[in-house]
Motif scaffolding. Structure first.
Motif, PDB file in Angstrom:
ATOM      1  N   LEU A   1     -10.025 -24.201 -17.213  1.00 23.80           N
ATOM      2  CA  LEU A   1     -11.069 -23.583 -18.027  1.00 23.80           C
ATOM      3  C   LEU A   1     -11.310 -24.427 -19.279  1.00 23.80           C
ATOM      4  O   LEU A   1     -12.446 -24.709 -19.651  1.00 23.80           O
ATOM      5  N   GLN A   2     -10.220 -24.837 -19.915  1.00 20.84           N
ATOM      6  CA  GLN A   2     -10.359 -25.680 -21.109  1.00 20.84           C
ATOM      7  C   GLN A   2     -11.018 -27.014 -20.778  1.00 20.84           C
ATOM      8  O   GLN A   2     -11.744 -27.588 -21.591  1.00 20.84           O
TER       9      GLN A   2
ATOM     10  N   ARG B   1       0.435 -24.178 -27.279  1.00 17.21           N
ATOM     11  CA  ARG B   1      -0.316 -24.771 -26.168  1.00 17.21           C
ATOM     12  C   ARG B   1      -0.586 -26.255 -26.430  1.00 17.21           C
ATOM     13  O   ARG B   1      -0.475 -27.073 -25.527  1.00 17.21           O
TER      14      ARG B   1
ATOM     15  N   ALA C   1      -1.790 -13.119 -16.185  1.00 12.92           N
ATOM     16  CA  ALA C   1      -0.999 -14.355 -16.247  1.00 12.92           C
ATOM     17  C   ALA C   1      -0.426 -14.463 -17.653  1.00 12.92           C
ATOM     18  O   ALA C   1      -1.128 -14.185 -18.629  1.00 12.92           O
TER      19      ALA C   1
ATOM     20  N   ARG D   1      -6.320 -19.918  -9.596  1.00 12.58           N
ATOM     21  CA  ARG D   1      -6.329 -18.578 -10.181  1.00 12.58           C
ATOM     22  C   ARG D   1      -5.835 -18.591 -11.620  1.00 12.58           C
ATOM     23  O   ARG D   1      -4.738 -19.060 -11.906  1.00 12.58           O
ATOM     24  N   LEU D   2      -6.694 -18.099 -12.531  1.00 15.18           N
ATOM     25  CA  LEU D   2      -6.373 -18.022 -13.955  1.00 15.18           C
ATOM     26  C   LEU D   2      -5.772 -19.325 -14.480  1.00 15.18           C
ATOM     27  O   LEU D   2      -4.855 -19.321 -15.292  1.00 15.18           O
TER      28      LEU D   2
ATOM     29  N   PRO E   1      -0.250 -26.891 -22.032  1.00 12.13           N
ATOM     30  CA  PRO E   1      -1.672 -26.507 -21.997  1.00 12.13           C
ATOM     31  C   PRO E   1      -1.964 -25.401 -20.990  1.00 12.13           C
ATOM     32  O   PRO E   1      -3.065 -24.864 -20.980  1.00 12.13           O
ATOM     33  N   THR E   2      -0.992 -25.034 -20.161  1.00 10.19           N
ATOM     34  CA  THR E   2      -1.269 -23.997 -19.158  1.00 10.19           C
ATOM     35  C   THR E   2      -1.018 -22.586 -19.689  1.00 10.19           C
ATOM     36  O   THR E   2      -1.310 -21.609 -19.000  1.00 10.19           O
ATOM     37  N   LEU E   3      -0.481 -22.472 -20.895  1.00  7.56           N
ATOM     38  CA  LEU E   3      -0.200 -21.129 -21.428  1.00  7.56           C
ATOM     39  C   LEU E   3      -1.481 -20.292 -21.466  1.00  7.56           C
ATOM     40  O   LEU E   3      -2.496 -20.700 -22.024  1.00  7.56           O
ATOM     41  N   CYS E   4      -1.403 -19.104 -20.860  1.00  3.02           N
ATOM     42  CA  CYS E   4      -2.563 -18.222 -20.777  1.00  3.02           C
ATOM     43  C   CYS E   4      -2.378 -17.052 -21.740  1.00  3.02           C
ATOM     44  O   CYS E   4      -1.399 -16.321 -21.653  1.00  3.02           O
TER      45      CYS E   4
ATOM     46  N   PRO F   1       0.104 -16.591 -12.263  1.00  2.47           N
ATOM     47  CA  PRO F   1      -0.999 -15.688 -11.921  1.00  2.47           C
ATOM     48  C   PRO F   1      -0.742 -14.793 -10.705  1.00  2.47           C
ATOM     49  O   PRO F   1      -1.149 -13.646 -10.709  1.00  2.47           O
ATOM     50  N   ASP F   2      -0.078 -15.287  -9.700  1.00  7.22           N
ATOM     51  CA  ASP F   2       0.119 -14.467  -8.510  1.00  7.22           C
ATOM     52  C   ASP F   2       1.499 -13.824  -8.457  1.00  7.22           C
ATOM     53  O   ASP F   2       1.836 -13.140  -7.498  1.00  7.22           O
TER      54      ASP F   2
ATOM     55  N   TRP G   1      -5.896 -21.694 -16.822  1.00  5.90           N
ATOM     56  CA  TRP G   1      -6.490 -21.805 -18.163  1.00  5.90           C
ATOM     57  C   TRP G   1      -6.690 -23.256 -18.579  1.00  5.90           C
ATOM     58  O   TRP G   1      -7.510 -23.575 -19.427  1.00  5.90           O
ATOM     59  N   GLU G   2      -5.905 -24.139 -17.991  1.00  4.74           N
ATOM     60  CA  GLU G   2      -6.049 -25.557 -18.309  1.00  4.74           C
ATOM     61  C   GLU G   2      -7.384 -26.079 -17.766  1.00  4.74           C
ATOM     62  O   GLU G   2      -8.093 -26.838 -18.431  1.00  4.74           O
TER      63      GLU G   2
END
Lengths: 561, 114
Positions: free
Chosen positions: A495-496, B50, B105, A489-490, B55-58, B22-23, A492-493
């Motif tokens: 997605l990249q 990031r 998130a 879920r979401l 790298p996980t920063l949304c 996210p949750d 972003w890593e």
């Protein structure tokens, strides 16, 4: 608007103007439609950033002002490579599409006599640029969104396409990473429209949203479709390279050169006349970009590798007409006070998926529209043609996709998909910290390598250096990348990572095509082959997939197809 | 992407950034030291964070980044601001999601989503 359904007549990938126009056309034709966007509706995509012109022909200027003349201008700009059937459709239908979107909420500026207000641009035989002031793209997107909302169209946002699914008969659907719901999903449809835009985010400095990672180029190539003219990427000549916050912002200098603005080298000297005989006020984008790039390469550039626009003598009211003054002020810039440091910078992906005039690719069931396609612009895009391209070919592809789906019939529901090996590996949670390099660092390395080796000026040596970095990333870094965030879920890593994989293939195809074309033509500038190659090179490099994603290029002479 | 050009003056900024899984229904500020070009904007600072740290920063990064679309609404030092139009003023900064919107998130909120 999101639904849990997973089988449709038509799936549109991408939510810029081409994607939304395709979805609207398909839904109006009675198809069940799903729009997939890796960002969010109305905000994502490059279309919203298009700030001014939509070139269309209305016959305002006498018997010579015809669609045929518009098409001829596109063919001239394309240096022999623009595809006539595509140019003709664009020229005939750009005006019709402008009228079609009007009732959805596009208040085109009109003159007191009720006609569209038309501005002039270099390369066009007549004034054709209709507009909604500086926010044409944004206004158009809102209007398309409004029309879409009135139709029964499903939207899956934060959902990134990973692979197209096909068999010998053609398209079956798409495998996607649904970040909103945290699942890898298989969505089924007999027709898919690719509307993913271009690939210039593969450069460290470019003018587009960073999401423009060549996804559709990679998806189509892996599905076996032909791509053409991939070596051609248009540079916008005057893109700000300082101050840091303004880097990548394109500055519409062309409209100011007729009002007293000057283009100067790092020493403060005018130089354009040393490269071209045409007066600078009449120069096209490619002529400006080439002169600037060569001047910088000759060692006469500014500190950040550019030139200067001196607009200090231009009337403030004119300046307000071409840029957002408040935005400039936020960034600490004042064009009436400061020299603007600018450099030619990748702006528009000219080549892409090969289509016919209905947007059909050579894979049954696969259609494409907008910047992801190649052929319309040939070797160089004429100003103001990108927006009408999205609507004309979006509508054509949407209608053709709906027709194809009606012939083929609906498919069984998709449900959850088997996860490909590479993605499965990436989903492995990295427990140990310090898993380096991570995806952001690898993407940055790719972008720096493309900037250095495959930018505005290219040579065999520079392209081979860029390809060596791409090879190293592919062989050594990509297989080791994994996610350090638990869950989908979401994420972003991930997605990249999906974007990096698309971008890597897209970058490789661009470099290989640019290496193969041993001449300079239109937007393609080789320092080791500075001249146009004449009839011998008047043709398309057509890329098809070979074993293991290798690329086979075929040279196809124009007129021989 | 907007990496600083080589040779340009850089500064190190102490950044407090809102992190929320996210949750999760709650989040917290986390602190990072981020190197950026002097005079850069908040969105480029987040990109640098990031790259340099996590790298996980949304955050809203799939958007225009040139002051047009409005998707990068954030709360910067307690005030509503667009990330692409707000310069990093000093050597400390606090960045949070905008008020009154569901957080998807970290800094990504439903306003730039649904």
């Amino acid at each position: 608007m999101t639904t849990g359904r997973s089988s449709f007549d038509v799936i549109v990938i991408g939510s810029g103007a081409a994607g939304l126009r395709a979805a609207i056309a398909a839904a109006e034709a009675g198809a069940s439609v799903c729009v997939l966007t890796k960002g969010s509706l109305l905000y994502s995509g490059a279309s919203a950033s298009a700030n001014f012109s939509y070139c269309a022909q209305f016959g305002y200027f006498g018997p010579e002002d015809t669609p045929a003349r518009y098409a001829a201008d596109i063919l001239d700009s394309g240096r022999g490579l623009a595809v006539p059937a595509l140019a003709e459709r664009l020229a005939v239908e750009a005006g019709q599409e402008a009228e079609a979107v009007d009732p959805w909420g596009v208040p085109w500026r009109r003159d007191p006599d009720g006609r569209y207000n038309v501005a002039t641009f270099g390369g066009h035989s007549f004034r054709r640029a209709i507009h909604v002031g500086l926010r044409t793209g944004t206004v158009l997107m809102v209007a398309l969104g409004r029309r879409l909302a009135a139709l029964d169209v499903a939207v899956r946002d934060y959902c990134a396409a990973v692979e197209l699914l096909r068999d010998e008969q053609g398209i079956k659907g798409v495998l996607a990473l649904d970040l909103r719901h945290g699942a890898v999903v298989m969505l089924r449809a007999p027709s898919i429209v690719l509307a993913t835009g271009g690939n210039v985010a593969m450069y460290a400095l470019h003018t587009n949203p960073d999401e423009v990672t060549g996804d559709g180029h990679a998806l189509a190539f892996r599905a076996g479709a032909s791509l053409i003219d991939l070596e051609f990427i248009q540079s916008y000549p005057t893109v700000l390279v300082s101050p840091p916050a303004a880097r990548g912002l394109h500055y519409p200098t062309g409209r100011l050169l007729g009002f007293g603005a000057q283009l100067l080298n790092g020493k403060g000297e005018a130089f354009f006349h040393n490269y071209e005989t045409v007066p600078i006020q009449k120069a096209t984008r490619d002529q400006l970009a080439r002169a600037m790039a060569l001047e910088v390469a000759a060692g006469r550039g500014s500190p950040n590798g550019g030139c200067y626009v001196d607009a200090r003598g231009v009337d403030p009211a004119t300046l307000r007409d071409v840029h957002f003054e408040a935005y400039f002020a936020d960034l600490g810039l004042d064009a009436g006070r400061d020299l603007l440091e600018v450099a030619p910078t990748p702006h528009f992906t000219i080549g892409g998926v090969r289509i016919d005039a209905d947007g059909a690719t050579d894979v049954s069931g696969l259609f494409a529209a907008g910047e992801v396609t190649g052929g319309l612009h040939g070797a160089n895009r004429l100003t103001g043609v990108a927006l009408p391209e999205t609507l004309v070919f979006g509508a054509a592809a949407g209608r053709a996709a709906a027709r194809h789906a009606a012939e083929r019939g609906r498919m069984a529901d998709g449900g959850n998909a088997p996860v490909p090996d590479w993605l499965g590996h990436a989903l492995r949670i990295e427990v140990a910290t310090g898993g380096e390099p991570h995806v952001g660092q690898v993407s940055a390395r790719l972008r720096e390598a493309m900037q250095a080796g495959a930018g505005v000026l290219k040579s065999s040596a520079s392209l081979r250096a860029a390809l060596a970095v791409l090879d190293a990333i592919e062989a050594e870094e990509l297989p080791r990348l994994s996610s350090r965030q638990g869950g989908l879920r979401l994420n972003w890593e991930l997605l990249q990572l999906v974007e990096l994989r698309h971008m890597l293939l897209s970058a490789r195809l661009h470099c290989l095509a640019a290496l193969a074309r041993e001449e300079s033509r239109g937007a393609h500038l080789r320092t080791d082959y500075p001249d146009e190659g004449g009839a011998a090179w008047a043709g398309h490099l057509v890329a098809r997939r070979g074993p293991d994603d290798s690329a086979a290029f075929l040279f196809e002479r124009v007129g021989a197809a | 992407m907007s990496d600083s050009a080589p040779g340009r003056a850089t500064i190190t900024v102490a950044v407090r950034v809102w992190r929320q899984a996210p949750d999760a229904t709650v989040g917290r500020f986390e602190r990072y030291l981020v190197e950026i070009a002097q005079g850069d904007h908040v969105l480029n600072l987040l990109a640098a964070l990031r790259r340099q740290h996590d790298p996980t920063l949304c955050y809203p990064d799939h958007f225009c980044k040139i002051g047009t679309c409005g998707a990068c609404a954030l709360l910067v030092d307690g005030k509503p601001a667009l990330g692409c139009r707000t310069l990093v003023a000093g050597d400390t900064i606090e960045i949070a999601p905008p008020r009154g919107r569901a957080i998807l998130a970290d800094l990504l909120s439903a306003a730039s989503g649904t």
